[in-house]
Scaffold this motif. Structure first.
Motif, PDB file in Angstrom:
ATOM      1  N   ASN A  65      39.920 -37.196  12.907  1.00 20.85           N
ATOM      2  CA  ASN A  65      39.605 -38.204  13.917  1.00 20.85           C
ATOM      3  C   ASN A  65      38.760 -39.324  13.313  1.00 20.85           C
ATOM      4  OD1 ASN A  65      39.195 -39.135  16.838  1.00 20.85           O
ATOM      5  ND2 ASN A  65      37.096 -38.749  16.231  1.00 20.85           N
ATOM      6  N   ALA A  66      37.803 -38.957  12.443  1.00 18.28           N
ATOM      7  CA  ALA A  66      36.964 -39.965  11.792  1.00 18.28           C
ATOM      8  C   ALA A  66      37.783 -40.852  10.867  1.00 18.28           C
ATOM      9  CB  ALA A  66      35.836 -39.280  11.017  1.00 18.28           C
ATOM     10  N   VAL A  67      38.768 -40.267  10.177  1.00 12.05           N
ATOM     11  CA  VAL A  67      39.650 -41.065   9.312  1.00 12.05           C
ATOM     12  C   VAL A  67      40.423 -42.086  10.143  1.00 12.05           C
ATOM     13  CG1 VAL A  67      41.682 -40.986   7.813  1.00 12.05           C
ATOM     14  CG2 VAL A  67      39.865 -39.290   7.546  1.00 12.05           C
ATOM     15  N   TRP A  68      40.991 -41.631  11.262  1.00 11.55           N
ATOM     16  CA  TRP A  68      41.747 -42.527  12.127  1.00 11.55           C
ATOM     17  C   TRP A  68      40.865 -43.651  12.667  1.00 11.55           C
ATOM     18  CZ3 TRP A  68      45.864 -44.811  13.633  1.00 11.55           C
ATOM     19  CH2 TRP A  68      45.964 -45.369  14.915  1.00 11.55           C
ATOM     20  N   LEU A  69      39.670 -43.309  13.139  1.00  8.96           N
ATOM     21  CA  LEU A  69      38.771 -44.321  13.695  1.00  8.96           C
ATOM     22  C   LEU A  69      38.294 -45.287  12.609  1.00  8.96           C
ATOM     23  CD1 LEU A  69      36.634 -42.176  16.162  1.00  8.96           C
ATOM     24  CD2 LEU A  69      38.449 -43.800  16.720  1.00  8.96           C
ATOM     25  N   THR A  70      38.121 -44.795  11.379  1.00 11.83           N
ATOM     26  CA  THR A  70      37.740 -45.672  10.274  1.00 11.83           C
ATOM     27  C   THR A  70      38.832 -46.692   9.995  1.00 11.83           C
ATOM     28  OG1 THR A  70      36.394 -43.919   9.286  1.00 11.83           O
ATOM     29  CG2 THR A  70      37.037 -45.749   7.858  1.00 11.83           C
ATOM     30  N   LEU A  71      40.083 -46.251  10.021  1.00  8.57           N
ATOM     31  CA  LEU A  71      41.203 -47.174   9.802  1.00  8.57           C
ATOM     32  C   LEU A  71      41.286 -48.196  10.929  1.00  8.57           C
ATOM     33  CD1 LEU A  71      43.964 -44.710   8.509  1.00  8.57           C
ATOM     34  CD2 LEU A  71      42.599 -46.328   7.175  1.00  8.57           C
ATOM     35  N   LEU A 151      35.398 -48.010  25.837  1.00  7.74           N
ATOM     36  CA  LEU A 151      36.051 -48.598  24.656  1.00  7.74           C
ATOM     37  C   LEU A 151      35.051 -48.712  23.498  1.00  7.74           C
ATOM     38  CD1 LEU A 151      38.000 -51.486  26.432  1.00  7.74           C
ATOM     39  CD2 LEU A 151      38.986 -49.368  25.543  1.00  7.74           C
ATOM     40  N   PRO A 152      34.482 -47.596  23.064  1.00  6.69           N
ATOM     41  CA  PRO A 152      33.406 -47.680  22.068  1.00  6.69           C
ATOM     42  C   PRO A 152      33.855 -48.220  20.713  1.00  6.69           C
ATOM     43  CG  PRO A 152      34.054 -45.395  22.402  1.00  6.69           C
ATOM     44  CD  PRO A 152      34.758 -46.198  23.459  1.00  6.69           C
ATOM     45  N   ILE A 153      35.037 -47.816  20.232  1.00  5.55           N
ATOM     46  CA  ILE A 153      35.463 -48.259  18.901  1.00  5.55           C
ATOM     47  C   ILE A 153      35.783 -49.746  18.904  1.00  5.55           C
ATOM     48  CG2 ILE A 153      37.900 -47.720  19.240  1.00  5.55           C
ATOM     49  CD1 ILE A 153      35.823 -47.266  16.013  1.00  5.55           C
ATOM     50  N   LEU A 154      36.298 -50.272  20.016  1.00  5.44           N
ATOM     51  CA  LEU A 154      36.557 -51.708  20.101  1.00  5.44           C
ATOM     52  C   LEU A 154      35.258 -52.492  20.236  1.00  5.44           C
ATOM     53  CD1 LEU A 154      39.746 -51.890  22.361  1.00  5.44           C
ATOM     54  CD2 LEU A 154      39.562 -51.938  19.863  1.00  5.44           C
ATOM     55  N   GLU A 241      33.040 -42.383  15.923  1.00  3.17           N
ATOM     56  CA  GLU A 241      32.456 -41.771  14.726  1.00  3.17           C
ATOM     57  C   GLU A 241      33.356 -42.025  13.531  1.00  3.17           C
ATOM     58  OE1 GLU A 241      30.120 -37.702  14.096  1.00  3.17           O
ATOM     59  OE2 GLU A 241      32.282 -37.405  14.247  1.00  3.17           O
ATOM     60  N   THR A 242      33.007 -43.031  12.723  1.00  6.01           N
ATOM     61  CA  THR A 242      33.756 -43.323  11.508  1.00  6.01           C
ATOM     62  C   THR A 242      33.288 -42.406  10.381  1.00  6.01           C
ATOM     63  OG1 THR A 242      32.161 -45.060  10.956  1.00  6.01           O
ATOM     64  CG2 THR A 242      34.140 -45.721  12.188  1.00  6.01           C
TER      65      THR A 242
END
Length: 286
Positions: A65-71, A151-154, A241-242
């Motif tokens: 999940n962290a890999v996906w959010l980092t990308l 929308l935390p990652i955005l 969480e990146t």
């Protein structure tokens, strides 16, 4: 030949020794730790575990999940956000009046020079449920929401764009200034539209600057920690969480130094892959 080689090499020896001591040495030690089960507490001795930490990572849903959010964070805030907005601002400022250029440049650069923690608190106040953004939306009778929850990652991606666009703007401003005015004027006389001039003249002529900017922005974005930590701490539920935050959580909150260091090495590999792609672009002739 040796008589010529030694005088040229000796002045480099102190710098080389410092690089080995403070750069190569720590990296080599971290690489060793990544293959051990070293922990911060409750362990007298560490043991060599081979590739177990890396196998654990690729079977860990939180790591994936962290890999996906980092990308997502890198593509949205760096490749699309900072790069595109920086180029647009640089192009618009070339046509703007001097007062407008001074005001715009001052605002954008001020966001860039702010400490990361200060920028994080400012954007937290902007996006929080009772923050500035929702106050504006309420005044306009538009629907508001808890942006840092839904929308935390955005939200953190936008924060990184706001803080880092100045670098891209400065790089592209310098690159656009190097384009001969005669070429642009000739294309305009021939009837080329603004879109065609951008696609066939401007972008090819600043290709190397684009590659350099993308590489530096990507590497910086991959290592962003303080901005996200201040705004969301990787939450809620790990939805922002990146990899830097995941690495910190495993190494210092869960006390698994070996596992956290293995994640750090994987992050280093990701950055290296991006760098190889951009260096390939830089070697390509226009």
């Amino acid at each position: 030949m040796t008589a010529r080689f030694l005088p040229r090499t000796l002045p480099l020896v102190p710098a080389l020794a410092l690089l080995l001591l403070f750069l190569a040495g720590p990296i080599a030690y971290c690489a060793y730790i990544a293959f051990t089960d070293l922990q911060l507490t409750g362990q007298a001795h560490s043991s060599f575990v081979g590739l177990d930490n890396f196998r654990r990572a690729f079977h860990d849903e939180e790591f994936l999940n962290a890999v996906w959010l980092t990308l997502v964070f890198t593509v949205v805030s760096s490749l699309l956000g900072q790069n595109t907005l920086g180029l647009a601002l640089a192009a618009l400022m070339r046509r703007a009046s001097k007062p407008v250029r001074t005001l715009t440049g001052g605002i954008v650069v001020t966001a860039w020079v702010l400490p990361e923690v200060v920028a994080g608190f400012l954007l937290y106040a902007f996006f929080r449920r009772e923050g500035t953004l929702n106050a504006i939306l309420d005044a306009l009778h538009l629907p508001s929401r808890d942006w840092l929850f839904t929308l935390p990652i955005l939200a953190v991606s936008f924060a990184n764009v706001w803080r880092g666009t100045a670098f891209s703007m400065l790089v592209y401003s310098a690159a656009l200034a190097e384009i001969p005015q005669e070429i642009t004027e000739a294309a305009e006389v021939d009837g080329a539209s603004g879109r065609r001039r951008l696609w066939h003249i401007t972008l090819p002529m600043i290709r190397r600057s684009i590659g350099t900017n993308l590489m530096l922005n990507t590497l910086q974005t991959l290592s962003v920690f303080g901005l996200i930590w201040v705004m969301t701490r990787g939450g809620p539920g790990g939805r922002s969480e990146t990899l830097p935050l995941f690495m910190y959580e495993q190494a210092f909150q869960n006390s698994m130094i070996g596992y956290g260091t293995a994640v750090a090495l994987l992050l280093l590999v990701v950055g290296s892959l991006f760098s190889l792609v951009y260096l390939r672009l830089l070697r390509t002739e226009v």
